[in-house]
Design an enzyme around this catalytic site. Structure first.
Site, short mmCIF file in Angstrom:
data_model
loop_
_atom_site.label_atom_id
_atom_site.label_comp_id
_atom_site.label_asym_id
_atom_site.label_seq_id
_atom_site.Cartn_x
_atom_site.Cartn_y
_atom_site.Cartn_z
N SER A 70 0.82 -1.21 0.00
CA SER A 70 0.00 0.00 0.00
C SER A 70 0.86 1.26 0.00
CB SER A 70 -0.92 0.02 1.22
OG SER A 70 -1.87 -1.01 1.12
N THR A 123 -1.52 4.20 3.44
CA THR A 123 -2.29 4.87 2.38
C THR A 123 -2.47 6.36 2.64
OG1 THR A 123 -3.43 2.77 2.06
CG2 THR A 123 -4.34 4.70 0.92
N GLU A 236 -10.19 6.97 2.32
CA GLU A 236 -9.79 5.56 2.19
C GLU A 236 -10.68 4.59 2.97
OE1 GLU A 236 -6.45 4.10 4.38
OE2 GLU A 236 -6.12 2.44 3.01
N ASP A 241 -8.85 -4.26 2.70
CA ASP A 241 -7.55 -4.94 2.58
C ASP A 241 -7.34 -5.93 3.73
OD1 ASP A 241 -4.65 -5.16 1.67
OD2 ASP A 241 -4.37 -4.30 3.67
N ASP A 283 -5.54 0.74 -4.41
CA ASP A 283 -4.08 0.75 -4.47
C ASP A 283 -3.54 -0.56 -5.05
OD1 ASP A 283 -5.01 -0.58 -2.22
OD2 ASP A 283 -3.54 0.30 -0.85
MG MG Z 1 -4.45 1.45 3.51
ZN ZN Z 2 -2.58 -5.12 2.53
#
Ligand code: MG
Ligand code: ZN
Length: 353
Positions: A70, A123, A236, A241, A283
């Site tokens: 990321s 991020t 975000e 994730d 990402d």
């Molecule tokens: Mg992130």
């Molecule tokens: Zn990750």
């Protein structure tokens, strides 16, 4: 209009034709095309994604690896430079690269970052920090205070606590609310404002985070749009994730639905405003996620039942979706590298100030 004509400073929020006043970049961390498909099967209304007309795909490899982290991906989006996997805001040579927040701020834009992780996580950090390793979270916290960021919301309070008793927020002139998300009153004179609502990450949706991400986006657009200039905001959905790393379908679906809800809120703002470009992307992909048919192809497929399935606990090298809406959205159609998202945004950042 005369070629080369530029609006004088202080002419208000009229944009040049085809150019947005505001840019909102929304990043679903780990959100591949299958993740984007989740609301089509797990939401009881039409997904907001259908309202985007300009659709693209982006390659996500880093300078050093086909599969990115990321940190490198955020750096590519924010600076236009591919770098090594754990870098934040620095190039392959470990030297700082100017990011979109710095460039936009210098041109008079207001700027903000919102995250459901710690605000110092890779991020959001990519949009204000310059460190050689994503795990230098204390340095990242200091970079946030020293940055031009006008608004932030997320977790990560522990990285800002000074053991010598200094009040860093006061020193840097940032008003921070630790209690709860709320509208920043118009009479509040704070120039910079933050919400830090958890010591580390924000709770998961399954733990009761509620409408934080959409609500924070609303508070941000309200606050950042008060000035005469435009704004750049990064939002975000971090935990898509983490659910992918954990191969936890219920967790991932709840985070994806929350992200979609947030996109809906932001798109409604952009539709009302008329001068705001909204870009939704990721990402990288996490989990090798698929919405598979149940059963087994050799012994009998059940086409009527979806089984959310993961092929890895890692990130993958798959292309990620790009959806764009608003003035300048046409630029984002096509297939290109993540660094081009930066150059496309830069071509729309008003240079008339
Ligand atoms: Mg992130
Ligand atoms: Zn990750």
């Amino acid at each position: 209009m005369v070629a080369g004509w530029m609006p004088a400073t202080g002419t208000g929020k009229d944009s040049l034709p085809g150019r947005p006043v505001n840019i909102i970049l929304m990043i679903g961390d780990g959100m591949g095309v299958s993740h984007l498909s989740v609301p089509y099967y797990y939401l009881d209304r039409e997904p907001v994604f259908n309202r985007f007309r300009s659709i693209g795909l982006a390659g996500t490899s880093s300078a050093t690896h086909p599969v990115t982290q990321s940190s490198a991906a955020a750096t590519a989006l924010s600076t236009g430079v591919k770098t090594y996997n754990t870098a934040v805001g620095v190039g392959p040579d470990s030297l700082a690269r100017k990011n979109i927040v710095e460039i936009a701020s210098a041109r008079g834009y207001q700027t903000g970052v919102i995250s459901t992780s710690s605000i110092t996580d890779a991020t959001p950090a990519g949009f204000y920090a310059h460190v050689t390793d994503r795990y230098m979270q204390r340095e990242i916290a200091l970079d946030l205070l020293e940055s031009e960021i006008d608004f932030f919301a997320g977790g990560g309070l522990k990285y800002f606590i000074d053991t010598t008793g200094r009040d860093l927020f006061r020193e840097y002139g940032v008003t921070v609310n630790f209690a709860k998300l709320q509208k920043i009153e118009p009479q509040d004179p704070a120039r910079r404002y933050g919400f830090l609502l958890a010591m580390d990450r924000m709770p998961a949706m399954l733990e009761g985070r509620g409408g934080f991400l959409a609500d924070a986006s609303g508070v941000a657009t309200d606050f950042l749009s008060r000035s005469d200039s435009g704004f750049f905001l990064m939002v975000e959905g971090s935990q898509i994730d983490w659910a992918g790393h954990g191969n936890n379908a219920d967790y991932m679906i709840s985070e994806m639905i929350d992200f979609e809800n947030t996109v809906k809120r932001v798109l409604e703002y952009a539709e009302r405003d008329g001068n705001t470009l909204v870009i939704v992307t990721a990402d990288h992909e996490t989990g090798g996620f698929t919405l598979a048919a149940a059963g087994d192809y050799q012994t009998g497929t059940d086409y009527g039942t979806i089984v959310p399935a993961f092929s890895t606990t890692n990130h993958s090298a798959s292309l990620v979706p790009v959806l764009a809406f608003g003035p300048g959205a046409d630029l984002f159609a096509g297939i290109y590298e993540n660094t081009e998202l930066f150059s496309k945004m830069m071509s729309l950042i008003d240079s008339g100030f």
